[in-house]
Design an enzyme around this catalytic site. Structure first.
Site, mmCIF file in Angstrom:
data_model
loop_
_atom_site.group_PDB
_atom_site.id
_atom_site.type_symbol
_atom_site.label_atom_id
_atom_site.label_comp_id
_atom_site.label_asym_id
_atom_site.label_seq_id
_atom_site.Cartn_x
_atom_site.Cartn_y
_atom_site.Cartn_z
ATOM 1 N N LYS A 80 32.871 -9.455 8.518
ATOM 2 C CA LYS A 80 32.849 -8.021 8.817
ATOM 3 C C LYS A 80 32.524 -7.289 7.517
ATOM 4 C CE LYS A 80 35.779 -4.372 10.874
ATOM 5 N NZ LYS A 80 37.095 -4.068 11.499
ATOM 6 N N SER A 155 37.154 -1.703 16.019
ATOM 7 C CA SER A 155 36.081 -1.464 15.086
ATOM 8 C C SER A 155 35.270 -2.716 14.731
ATOM 9 C CB SER A 155 36.668 -0.900 13.791
ATOM 10 O OG SER A 155 37.461 -1.873 13.130
ATOM 11 N N SER A 179 41.545 -3.555 16.441
ATOM 12 C CA SER A 179 40.127 -3.715 16.081
ATOM 13 C C SER A 179 39.604 -5.140 16.106
ATOM 14 C CB SER A 179 39.868 -3.127 14.697
ATOM 15 O OG SER A 179 39.794 -1.726 14.765
#
Lengths: 488, 479, 96
Positions: A80, A155, A179
């Site tokens: 990420k 997210s 997330s």
């Protein structure tokens, strides 16, 4: 005929590498090709670092050939873009860090590098991890691999989409209020948020420090176990990292669920839960019963206040954490500032997107003179109550179960107008962050061709137990093996 | 109207740790710009603070030295504001729960009386960087080497009533932190500085007036001058029917005045909250006992011992214990002498202090070591030389680095105690000055001094003064 | 809990965020909605409950040994800086 490389799990890939069935370079090249090809449709990546990946893969092949390889050597993964990666652009999904090149590796990145994994690139995400749909990214929304009209969740939407479309066998992710779990649920993959303090936060760009936790997204619990074992552990650079040995999560998978007491959280089956979603969950509970677990009804009386608690605590911490982005030492700086105040205001005003600004302002407000007690302290007290609810529940049961998300993936743009509606997506996931307990989402069926996630929550440091329960379920079901047709 | 001044000080002492409070960067002074600012100090995305245990130990030792309560559990908070020298946009400090609670220390006033000054609290925090403005058109340059240097902020009660008291208190704290070895006390480099909260009120009032905070005073002289200026300013304002505004002010040493710092005014909503990157600091009994056991003898205790053991005046004891090094120097002189504590004290506080001061040297850099000074004082004590000659010997020692004996022998300064030799010199002087002799004998007693001077000159100052006096009196009186 | 334009402007100033004129109205509405939602906290009875700052209850701060572990790498660290001269970060003049 064996499955194509991209459809195999980490364990199968590791076995293939070990047997020299294929090389890490071959595997890496194959996945890089898929990532590049998928980019126009999914927009799941911010950076694809092909050259470095192939070099790392070649090194991994060398290690494999010379017998110096570990269990993860040569396995390609995606990080990420919230994790700092040395010499590689690290944007956190923000214009603020559009051209930021980190001079250091996050501990998670360093640990996985040391384990021999190959980084394919950096996954798209909601800006500074603030979002539940991946629509707040400066680099544009990520699309759901099951239906590109739908959001992948957020997210960690890029990480989830990459794994959902099998562009990479696993991805790192972070979870502040859901997330990891919510995008995992919405893309039909497995996502684990470990106990707060289990994985180092050093080098993970902070959103809300007391809630943020790094974890993994992969097709199966078995894959998650492999990756978590390599990234977890004590880090002297993180004061909130817990100095406790990392168990062998892969070995723990075999534990099964016989005799496991499962608490079904009453409050999670509220009117906000999509009815069909609820049916899939009940079918999953029945499966666990069939596997030898016992179901118990459990109440978390204060968990209904998770969302309001979170939207005080998280913005408060974020308003302070994001103050360092001021256009002086790194990050976006406005053109021709007329004075210092102008430099600050325009650099930040231009560098941050609308949702990030909203949260900074909310946090600034709840911490400001005259409101601190009414909002911040009050929320901290309610957090204590919610946390106590979990502790009490775990005196009676081994794990809690419920939905990960109220609905399957929704359409892009459907909830962007009203932040509060968007925030309610995390109504079932936030509690675990407030209490700091580990939680996991596993695919448990489909509604209208979109995946549904089942959430498992355990007491502190029970990752092994959660992974074992999820693994047992995945041995009995095949939801986690489903791949969207176009990505097969 | 008579006005009473009320002063409270917030002293910032940089702790002399090797590394910063939350990172492994060096804290040395004078490094190249930003050479000692690492990722944590720069507030880079993703980095986290880890607390330096030595900084904690130092803060606790200060707390113990002022008989303060040490908090078993204290909390680091974030003080949020934007400033270019503050990289993270917040300063990590302690707010509601500081590590050191209420304590006190005594100062000695000019009239010799003692006054107790309350210490409200002392807390750990990180220093900010530095902004420079010189030579840059419309711009400032930021050096973050100092950012993250550990500080202990010592907050006093508003117990001081004059600039002199404030200076005495600040000097006392300065002495204490140097005794404890927790701060080098270097005020020029900013290692020890203070903010002064100053207000005035009508004599006899029990309510505080509105205060102004004078920031960043880095010398005792500036503290005194700034407070005196500020007090006069406030009184003038009030007597003219005006009002004191609560504000932050800056002292301008060139102009000798304080002026308002409007730039710092507007952003005073600091939005403190507990720093989620740091856990509560817990101090257990074992830690406390270890710090206590390692405490040195503190200035007050040492001064009391000097009075009791060496028979010194409180004043001399105070001067000699002003620094640990000076006290150690003095004690070494006495120990080598095996006595003569008062004579030794006079020399240390007198000539030695004057020469150190003249050459701007610290005691550690003295050109005359303790053993050498003991050698000199010993020669006074055994009457080898007079106190007056000793001053010359001392100057020669200072200049050459030689021992007292070498100089005394080399220059033939050994005192004349042979009464025959002294009498011969007196006879000569009397013979050379018959006029003065006659006047003296006629009753002009004042001329005695003239004869002492002449006789001393005749012996090159080497005559034992007491002996010379006696013989001269007898001889002048006539046969 | 409602907020008005002035509140938004004050908060934006405190947080050093420039807002375009048209953004302000949006934030008046959405922050008002968020604060309304957050107002549900008033329902909870929290008398005698300790505020919870960390999920790691009972853990204390670890102390680091006082060692210099960092070398001078300002050249590398300043590669991300928008404006640097002679090793110093340059900003518009700080008024004191």
């Amino acid at each position: 005929m064996s499955a194509p490389l991209h459809a195999r799990g980490l364990a199968a890939l590791a076995a293939g590498l070990a047997k020299r069935e294929f090389s890490s370079v071959e595997l890496t090249r194959h996945l890089l090709g898929r990532l590049e090809a998928a980019q126009p449709q999914l927009n799941a990546m911010v950076s694809i670092t092909g050259e470095a990946a192939l070099a790392a893969a070649a090194r991994a092949d060398g290690a494999l050939a010379s017998g110096k390889a570990g269990p993860l050597t040569g396995l390609p993964i995606v990080h990420k873009d919230i994790f700092c990666t040395e010499g590689v652009r690290t944007t956190c999904g923000s214009r603020m860090l559009d051209s930021f090149v980190s001079p250091y590796d996050a501990t998670v990145v360093a640990n996985l590098k040391a384990a021999g994994t190959v980084m394919l690139g950096k996954a798209n995400m909601d800006e500074f991890a603030m979002g539940s749909s991946n629509e707040t990214s400066w680099f544009g929304p990520v699309k759901n691999p099951w239906n590109p009209a739908m959001v992948p969740g957020g997210s960690s939407g890029g990480s989830a989409a990459v794994v959902g479309a099998r562009l990479a066998p696993a991805a790192t992710a972070t979870d502040t209020g859901g997330s990891i779990r919510q995008p995992a649920a919405l893309t039909g993959v497995t996502g684990l948020k470990p106990t707060y303090g289990r994985v180092s936060r050093y080098g993970m760009i902070a959103f809300a420090s007391s809630l943020d936790q790094a974890g993994v997204i992969a097709p199966s619990a078995e894959d998650c176990a492999m990756l978590l074992g390599a990234m977890a552990g004590f880090d002297p650079r993180d004061s909130t990292s817990v100095d406790a040995p990392v168990p062998d999560y892969t070995a723990a998978l075999a534990t099964g669920v016989k005799g496991l007491r499962i608490g079904i959280v009453k409050e999670f089956f509220d009117k906000g839960l999509d009815a069909q979603n609820g049916e899939r969950l009940r079918a999953a509970f029945a499966e666990f019963e069939k596997l030898g677990a016992t179901l118990v009804d459990v109440s978390l009386p204060n968990v209904g206040l998770s969302v309001p608690t979170y939207y005080v605590v998280a913005p408060a911490e974020c308003s302070s954490n994001l103050a360092r982005f001021d256009g002086v030492r790194f990050g976006h700086r406005c053109e021709d500032p007329k004075d210092l105040l102008d430099l600050y205001k325009r650099s930040r005003g231009e560098g941050f997107g609308a949702e990030v600004k909203r949260r900074i302002m909310t946090g600034t407000y709840v911490l400001s003179a005259g409101y601190y007690d009414a909002y911040y302290l009050k929320a901290q007290r309610v957090r204590q109550l919610i946390s106590a609810d979990f502790s009490r529940a775990f005196e009676r049961v081994d794990v809690l179960m419920g939905p990960t998300s109220p609905t399957p993936a929704f359409e892009l743009g459907a909830k962007t107008a009203d932040p509060v509606t968007m925030y309610l997506n995390d109504i079932y996931t936030i509690g675990a962050n407030l209490a700091g307990v580990p939680a996991l989402s596993v695919p448990c069926g489909f509604v209208d061709d979109l995946p549904v996630g089942l959430q498992l929550i355990g007491p502190h440091f029970s990752e092994g137990k959660l992974l074992a329960a999820a693994h047992a379920f995945q041995q009995a079901t095949d939801w986690h093996t489903r791949i969207p047709k176009v990505w097969q | 109207m008579n006005w009473e001044t009320v002063i409270g000080l917030e002293i910032h002492a940089q702790l002399s740790t090797k590394s910063k409070i939350f990172s492994g960067s060096a804290t040395a002074y004078g490094a190249a710009p930003n050479a000692q600012a690492n990722l944590v100090d720069l507030g880079y995305p993703g980095v986290l603070p880890v607390l330096n245990g030595e900084a904690v130990r130092m803060a606790v030792s200060f707390g113990l030295a002022v008989q303060a309560e040490i908090a078993p559990r204290s909390v680091f908070a974030r003080k949020n504001y934007f400033y270019p020298d503050l990289p993270k946009g917040y300063q990590i400090s302690q707010y509601e729960l500081p590590v050191v609670g209420k304590g006190a220390l005594d100062i000695v006033l000019e009239d010799g009386t003692r006054k107790r000054i309350g210490i409200t609290r002392a807390h750990l925090e990180e220093d900010a960087g530095k902004s420079m403005h010189e030579g840059l058109a419309g711009a400032s340059a930021i050096d973050l080497n100092r950012a993250g240097t550990p500080l202990v902020e010592i907050v006093s009660e508003p117990d001081m009533r004059s600039a002199k008291e404030a200076v005495a208190y600040m000097k006392k704290v300065h002495t204490l932190v140097r005794y404890l070895g927790i701060c080098d006390g270097n005020m020029q480099e900013g290692s020890f500085r203070c903010d002064a909260n100053v207000s005035v009120r009508p004599q006899g009032s029990d309510r505080f007036g509105t205060r102004a905070e004078i920031k960043n005073l880095n010398s005792f002289r500036f503290v005194e001058k700034a407070i005196n200026y500020e007090v006069a300013r406030q009184i003038e304002l009030l007597e003219g029917g005006g009002k004191v505004v609560q504000e932050t002010r800056l002292y301008d040493p060139d102009k000798g005045e304080t002026r308002s710092m409007r730039s710092k005014e507007e952003a005073n909503d600091y939005r403190y909250f507990p720093d989620p990157d740091l856990l509560p600091l817990e101090i257990d009994a074992a830690f406390l006992a270890a710090v206590r056991a390692a405490l040195p003898e503190l200035p007050d205790a040492k001064a009391a011992r000097f009075v009791a053991h060496y028979g010194l005046s409180e004043y001399d004891a105070g001067v000699l214990t002003a620094s640990r090094e000076l006290a150690a120097y003095y004690e070494e002189v006495v120990q080598r002498l095996g006595g003569e504590p008062k004579l030794a004290a006079n020399w240390v506080t007198g000539d030695l202090a004057a020469f150190l001061n003249r050459d701007s040297l610290e005691i550690g850099d003295s050109r005359v070591g303790a053993a050498q000074l003991a050698g000199l004082v010993g020669r006074i004590a055994d009457q080898t030389i007079s106190g007056k000659i000793a001053k010359d010997v001392f100057e020669a020692m200072w200049a050459s680095g030689h021992d007292a004996d070498a100089i005394i022998e080399g220059k033939g300064l050994r005192q004349i105690t042979d009464s025959g030799a002294i009498e011969r010199a007196i006879d000569e002087v009397m013979a050379r000055n018959p006029g003065q002799l006659a006047e003296y004998r006629a009753g002009k007693d004042k001329l005695f001094g003239f004869f002492v001077g002449q006789a001393m000159k005749a012996t090159q100052g080497k005559a034992n003064p007491a002996q010379l006096n006696d013989l001269l009196k007898r001889k002048l009186a006539g046969p | 809990m409602s907020v008005n334009r002035k509140d938004i402007e004050n908060i934006a100033h405190l947080a050093r965020l420039s807002l375009r004129e048209e953004e302000v109205a949006g934030y008046v509405e959405t922050l008002g909605n968020i604060l309304d939602m957050v107002g549900q906290l008033d329902r909870a009875e929290t008398g005698g409950i300790e505020p919870m700052a960390h999920p790691l209850a009972g853990l204390a701060q670890r102390l680091r040994a006082d060692e210099v572990t960092e070398a001078d790498r300002h050249g590398l660290y300043q590669q991300n800086a928008p404006r640097v001269e002679a090793g110093l970060y340059i900003v518009p003049r700080v008024i004191e």
